[in-house]
Design a protein around this motif. Structure first.
Motif, PDB file in Angstrom:
ATOM      1  N   LEU A 198       0.833  -1.213   0.000  1.00  0.00           N
ATOM      2  CA  LEU A 198       0.000   0.000   0.000  1.00  0.00           C
ATOM      3  C   LEU A 198       0.865   1.260   0.000  1.00  0.00           C
ATOM      4  O   LEU A 198       0.627   2.198  -0.772  1.00  0.00           O
ATOM      5  CB  LEU A 198      -0.935  -0.001   1.222  1.00  0.00           C
ATOM      6  N   PHE A 199       1.882   1.288   0.861  1.00  0.00           N
ATOM      7  CA  PHE A 199       2.726   2.493   0.927  1.00  0.00           C
ATOM      8  C   PHE A 199       3.464   2.709  -0.394  1.00  0.00           C
ATOM      9  O   PHE A 199       3.480   3.814  -0.950  1.00  0.00           O
ATOM     10  CB  PHE A 199       3.729   2.380   2.087  1.00  0.00           C
ATOM     11  N   ASP A 200       4.059   1.641  -0.908  1.00  0.00           N
ATOM     12  CA  ASP A 200       4.808   1.770  -2.169  1.00  0.00           C
ATOM     13  C   ASP A 200       3.878   2.216  -3.299  1.00  0.00           C
ATOM     14  O   ASP A 200       4.265   3.002  -4.164  1.00  0.00           O
ATOM     15  CB  ASP A 200       5.488   0.444  -2.535  1.00  0.00           C
ATOM     16  N   ARG A 204       4.362   5.669  -5.414  1.00  0.00           N
ATOM     17  CA  ARG A 204       4.584   5.487  -6.867  1.00  0.00           C
ATOM     18  C   ARG A 204       3.441   6.078  -7.686  1.00  0.00           C
ATOM     19  O   ARG A 204       3.406   5.916  -8.902  1.00  0.00           O
ATOM     20  CB  ARG A 204       4.724   4.001  -7.195  1.00  0.00           C
ATOM     21  N   GLY A 205       2.458   6.683  -7.002  1.00  0.00           N
ATOM     22  CA  GLY A 205       1.390   7.379  -7.719  1.00  0.00           C
ATOM     23  C   GLY A 205       0.309   6.468  -8.266  1.00  0.00           C
ATOM     24  O   GLY A 205      -0.354   6.812  -9.249  1.00  0.00           O
ATOM     25  N   PHE A 206       0.089   5.302  -7.633  1.00  0.00           N
ATOM     26  CA  PHE A 206      -0.933   4.381  -8.147  1.00  0.00           C
ATOM     27  C   PHE A 206      -2.353   4.785  -7.744  1.00  0.00           C
ATOM     28  O   PHE A 206      -3.320   4.321  -8.323  1.00  0.00           O
ATOM     29  CB  PHE A 206      -0.678   2.946  -7.647  1.00  0.00           C
ATOM     30  N   LEU A 207      -2.492   5.621  -6.702  1.00  0.00           N
ATOM     31  CA  LEU A 207      -3.826   6.017  -6.238  1.00  0.00           C
ATOM     32  C   LEU A 207      -4.449   6.990  -7.234  1.00  0.00           C
ATOM     33  O   LEU A 207      -3.753   7.869  -7.758  1.00  0.00           O
ATOM     34  CB  LEU A 207      -3.695   6.702  -4.869  1.00  0.00           C
ATOM     35  N   ASN A 252       0.981  15.927  -4.140  1.00  0.00           N
ATOM     36  CA  ASN A 252       2.082  15.738  -3.187  1.00  0.00           C
ATOM     37  C   ASN A 252       2.737  14.371  -3.361  1.00  0.00           C
ATOM     38  O   ASN A 252       3.953  14.244  -3.300  1.00  0.00           O
ATOM     39  CB  ASN A 252       1.568  15.867  -1.752  1.00  0.00           C
ATOM     40  N   LEU A 253       1.895  13.348  -3.566  1.00  0.00           N
ATOM     41  CA  LEU A 253       2.453  11.998  -3.719  1.00  0.00           C
ATOM     42  C   LEU A 253       3.270  11.898  -5.001  1.00  0.00           C
ATOM     43  O   LEU A 253       4.320  11.246  -5.041  1.00  0.00           O
ATOM     44  CB  LEU A 253       1.319  10.961  -3.728  1.00  0.00           C
ATOM     45  N   ARG A 254       2.781  12.575  -6.057  1.00  0.00           N
ATOM     46  CA  ARG A 254       3.483  12.480  -7.341  1.00  0.00           C
ATOM     47  C   ARG A 254       4.883  13.099  -7.259  1.00  0.00           C
ATOM     48  O   ARG A 254       5.823  12.615  -7.855  1.00  0.00           O
ATOM     49  CB  ARG A 254       2.667  13.176  -8.435  1.00  0.00           C
ATOM     50  N   PRO A 259      11.057   7.139  -1.073  1.00  0.00           N
ATOM     51  CA  PRO A 259      11.365   5.783  -1.555  1.00  0.00           C
ATOM     52  C   PRO A 259      10.300   4.793  -1.106  1.00  0.00           C
ATOM     53  O   PRO A 259       9.477   5.093  -0.228  1.00  0.00           O
ATOM     54  CB  PRO A 259      12.690   5.477  -0.845  1.00  0.00           C
ATOM     55  N   GLY A 260      10.320   3.614  -1.706  1.00  0.00           N
ATOM     56  CA  GLY A 260       9.498   2.526  -1.183  1.00  0.00           C
ATOM     57  C   GLY A 260      10.140   2.012   0.103  1.00  0.00           C
ATOM     58  O   GLY A 260      11.272   2.388   0.455  1.00  0.00           O
ATOM     59  N   ILE A 261       9.398   1.145   0.805  1.00  0.00           N
ATOM     60  CA  ILE A 261       9.922   0.602   2.073  1.00  0.00           C
ATOM     61  C   ILE A 261      10.971  -0.460   1.764  1.00  0.00           C
ATOM     62  O   ILE A 261      10.757  -1.347   0.941  1.00  0.00           O
ATOM     63  CB  ILE A 261       8.761   0.017   2.904  1.00  0.00           C
ATOM     64  N   ASP A 262      12.132  -0.340   2.444  1.00  0.00           N
ATOM     65  CA  ASP A 262      13.231  -1.296   2.202  1.00  0.00           C
ATOM     66  C   ASP A 262      13.205  -2.468   3.171  1.00  0.00           C
ATOM     67  O   ASP A 262      13.566  -3.584   2.805  1.00  0.00           O
ATOM     68  CB  ASP A 262      14.585  -0.570   2.355  1.00  0.00           C
TER      69      ASP A 262
END
Ligand code: SF4
Length: 346
Positions: A198-200, A204-207, A252-254, A259-262
């Protein structure tokens, strides 16, 4: 009951120069519950339980026992008694205390579904700059569509490691001073894996705007309530409707470049003493995770019936609040074998 209920939710704002954040307690006027409709055999469980989204925690319950997850919705009074158990309350207060280490709490009154969703968006909006500045956030809301279903969750904590990795840390309090057995741990692994998806997806602008209309059936043109608008103004967002606020969030998200979660980390702590019991880093395999998710969702989207525990895990029934009501236990297990419900692992 039609009274005013109170619900904790989180909004955060970078406090000037400190990296601290502000969080909000949401007060909401809930309408009277809709009278129960006659069950339509053709409806899916999502429709039957009036669900437009699913909580990540609900799917984790499902990995423990799917029937139990279903009963928690069908028998809300039993579920409420469960939530009032001392250890559940103690776990919640540990989480709140940790959240208060980095957030202030402010009350915001929500009147409509759109108001409640707006608070959620404000919560996330307030935490983006904290993460951009390398700070720690707690109780970060995440949401989005996974495998065709709108999912929501709240990440315990995100912080950066010394090596600059973005680390998700999920705190689990334990009644016993030992790490959980596999039956429980698999739900915890699923939880942090879904949070990462969900966070990634968010960063990454999927919403999209359509997700809010098609899945949640929210009215984006709905003017927000006065208390929510005031709170948004304090956070620096001049908006009128939920759609305005959603546009601000998507923008804002765009451009946030987060980064994604590592690293996915589970941290276990003893409930009474507060002592750390250990931590585990969880491997992430997206294909496996999505396959597991599709299997869990196939119940909610009406493609199969719910299942209770396998015979090897019948010990779970002995510690289940729904044991007296459970058809699965009655029909599938009790008739054919003697259950040894006393063999429950710690
Ligand atoms: Fe699941 Fe057993 Fe509880 Fe039934 S009694 S809901 S099968 S744990």
């Amino acid at each position: 009951d039609c009274g005013v209920s109170e619900k904790r939710d989180v909004a955060s704002e970078r406090a000037k120069g400190t990296g601290l954040a502000v969080s909000a307690t949401v007060k909401e006027n809930r309408p009277c519950p809709t009278p129960k409709r006659k069950r339509d055999p053709a409806s899916t469980p999502m429709e039957r339980f009036f669900r437009r989204s699913l909580n990540v925690t609900m799917l984790c319950k499902q990995t423990w026992c799917e029937m139990q997850a279903v009963y928690s919705l069908e028998l809300p009074l039993v579920a409420k008694r469960e939530l009032e158990r001392a250890e559940v309350k103690a776990g919640a207060s540990v989480h709140l205390a940790r959240e208060l280490e980095v957030h202030e709490v402010v009350p915001v009154r929500a009147v409509t579904r759109e108001d409640r969703q707006a608070i959620n968006l404000l919560n996330l909006l307030g935490m983006i700059p904290v993460l951009q500045a390398g700070g720690v956030v707690r109780e970060l809301p995440v949401f989005g569509v996974l495998e065709g279903v709108y999912m929501v969750g709240v990440i315990d904590e995100l912080h950066y490691s010394d090596r600059g990795e973005l680390v998700l840390s999920e705190l689990k309090t334990r009644r016993h001073s030992s790490l959980p057995r596999e039956a429980q741990a698999k739900g915890h692994r699923l939880q942090v894996g879904l949070y990462k998806l969900l966070f990634d997806g968010l960063v990454r602008g999927f919403l999209t705007r359509d997700d809010f209309v098609e899945h949640l059936r929210l009215r984006l043109e709905q003017p927000l309530g006065a208390a929510v608008l005031q709170h948004a103004g304090k956070l620096g967002f001049q908006v009128t409707t939920l759609g305005d606020l959603l546009d601000v969030l998507l923008l804002n998200l765009r451009y946030c470049e987060l980064p994604g979660i590592d690293v996915l980390r589970l941290e276990y702590r003893h409930q009474d003493s507060g002592l750390a019991l250990g931590s585990q880093d969880v491997p992430f395999d997206e294909d496996l995770l999505r396959a597991e998710l599709r299997n869990l969702l196939s119940y909610w989207t009406g493609r199969r019936e719910p299942r209770g525990v396998d015979i090897e895990e019948a010990w779970k029934c002995g510690m289940c609040a729904y044991e007296k009501h459970c058809q699965w236990r009655g029909e599938q297990l009790q008739g054919s074998v003697t259950l040894h419900t006393d063999k429950k692992p710690k």
